[in-house]
Design a protein around this motif. Structure first.
Motif, short mmCIF file in Angstrom:
data_model
loop_
_atom_site.label_atom_id
_atom_site.label_comp_id
_atom_site.label_asym_id
_atom_site.label_seq_id
_atom_site.Cartn_x
_atom_site.Cartn_y
_atom_site.Cartn_z
N ASP A 222 57.97 49.64 25.15
CA ASP A 222 57.93 48.57 26.15
C ASP A 222 59.12 47.62 25.99
N ALA B 198 62.38 49.35 27.06
CA ALA B 198 62.44 49.46 28.51
C ALA B 198 62.79 48.12 29.15
N GLN B 199 62.16 47.05 28.67
CA GLN B 199 62.45 45.72 29.20
C GLN B 199 63.90 45.34 28.97
N LEU C 3 64.14 48.36 32.89
CA LEU C 3 63.42 49.48 33.48
C LEU C 3 61.92 49.35 33.24
N SER C 4 61.13 49.98 34.09
CA SER C 4 59.71 50.12 33.79
C SER C 4 59.56 51.13 32.66
N VAL C 5 58.41 51.14 32.03
CA VAL C 5 58.15 52.11 30.96
C VAL C 5 58.28 53.53 31.50
N ASP D 271 60.03 54.57 34.14
CA ASP D 271 61.43 54.89 34.44
C ASP D 271 62.26 55.06 33.16
N ALA D 272 61.94 54.27 32.15
CA ALA D 272 62.65 54.39 30.88
C ALA D 272 62.40 55.76 30.25
N THR D 273 61.15 56.18 30.23
CA THR D 273 60.80 57.49 29.68
C THR D 273 61.47 58.60 30.48
N SER E 69 64.19 58.37 32.25
CA SER E 69 65.63 58.33 32.02
C SER E 69 66.00 59.09 30.74
N TRP F 197 71.16 51.58 29.42
CA TRP F 197 70.81 51.60 28.00
C TRP F 197 71.87 50.98 27.11
N LEU G 66 61.44 53.93 20.30
CA LEU G 66 60.76 54.18 21.57
C LEU G 66 60.09 55.54 21.65
#
Length: 247
Positions: free
Chosen positions: A114, A117-118, A122-124, A126-128, A130, A157, A195
């Motif tokens: 989290d 991502a912040q 990004l949202s969690v 969208d981060a995952t 990506s 990132w 992460l």
């Protein structure tokens, strides 16, 4: 740094028996490609007197026998060799492999998803996405046995390291900062955000090839659940990792 920047590459003297050829002062895909391609080409040449080569993120190091080869002679040889090719656009070394590594994102195994991502805006989800949809290259091995630095990630990132250290992450921790990922081969403190948690064992001292990954290899992270992670770790000593030749 640009491949067209006239100050790069640079040749530097390192002690009495070393030379460092640098292709930039910041990490970029072209500079890392150049370092990997140049080292492979030097190794193929088998220059008399050069005893060892290695790469970092943007440089190639050569160790030579100063009783057999002078700095001046080696520098002249390197200067001519550098001028012979556009190393920033050169082919990557042959023998590279693509690894697909099972990875849990978040949960108690990787508690900073989290936060990471912040930091990336990004949202969690969208981060995952990506991370799992970006194929990254092993840019160098360092810090601990078999430990890869992987990248380059999308611009979102380009996040800094933490101000404080996480006291310890487990072997196989997937951490992120400055558009790079690292998978830890040992349990260690870190300032990078944790992460994901992989199933991979990178350092295998009992194997003919103790380091699983080599510079130039590529990696994709395959998302799995916590329960799938537990099953793999219990039943598969190789961590469920699959690989294929890249040509």
């Amino acid at each position: 740094m640009s491949a067209l920047d006239p100050i790069w590459p640079q040749i530097r003297t390192i002690g009495i028996d070393g030379v460092l050829v640098s292709f930039g002062d910041v990490l970029s895909e072209p500079a890392n490609r150049a370092a990997l391609a140049f080292r492979a080409a030097v190794d193929r040449e088998s220059w008399d007197g050069v005893e060892e080569t290695s790469t970092s993120l943007v440089s190639t190091f050569l160790r030579f026998d100063p009783l057999h080869l002078s700095h001046a002679a080696l520098n002249a040889h390197l200067t001519a060799f550098l001028a012979s090719t556009d190393w920033y656009a050169a082919d990557l070394p042959s023998g590279r492999r693509l690894f697909r590594i099972p990875t849990v994102f978040g949960t108690d195994l990787a508690p900073q998803l989290d936060e990471a991502a912040q930091a990336a805006g990004l949202s969690v989800e969208d981060a995952t996405r990506s991370i799992t949809q970006t194929r990254v290259r092993v840019q160098t091995i360092g810090f601990a046995p078999g430990q890869p630095y992987l990248g380059v990630l999308p611009k979102a990132w380009d996040i800094p390291r933490q101000q404080d250290l996480t006291p310890r992450v487990a072997v196989g921790a997937l951490v992120v900062a400055i558009r790079q990922l690292v998978i830890f081969s040992v349990s260690t403190p870190t300032g990078w955000r944790h992460l994901g948690q992989t199933t991979v064992r990178l350092f295998r001292p009992d194997s003919d090839e103790p380091f699983l990954l080599r510079p130039g290899d590529e990696v994709e992270f395959h998302p799995i659940t916590r329960s799938e992670y537990d099953i793999i770790m219990k039943n598969d000593p190789l961590g469920g990792v699959v690989s294929e030749a890249l040509g």
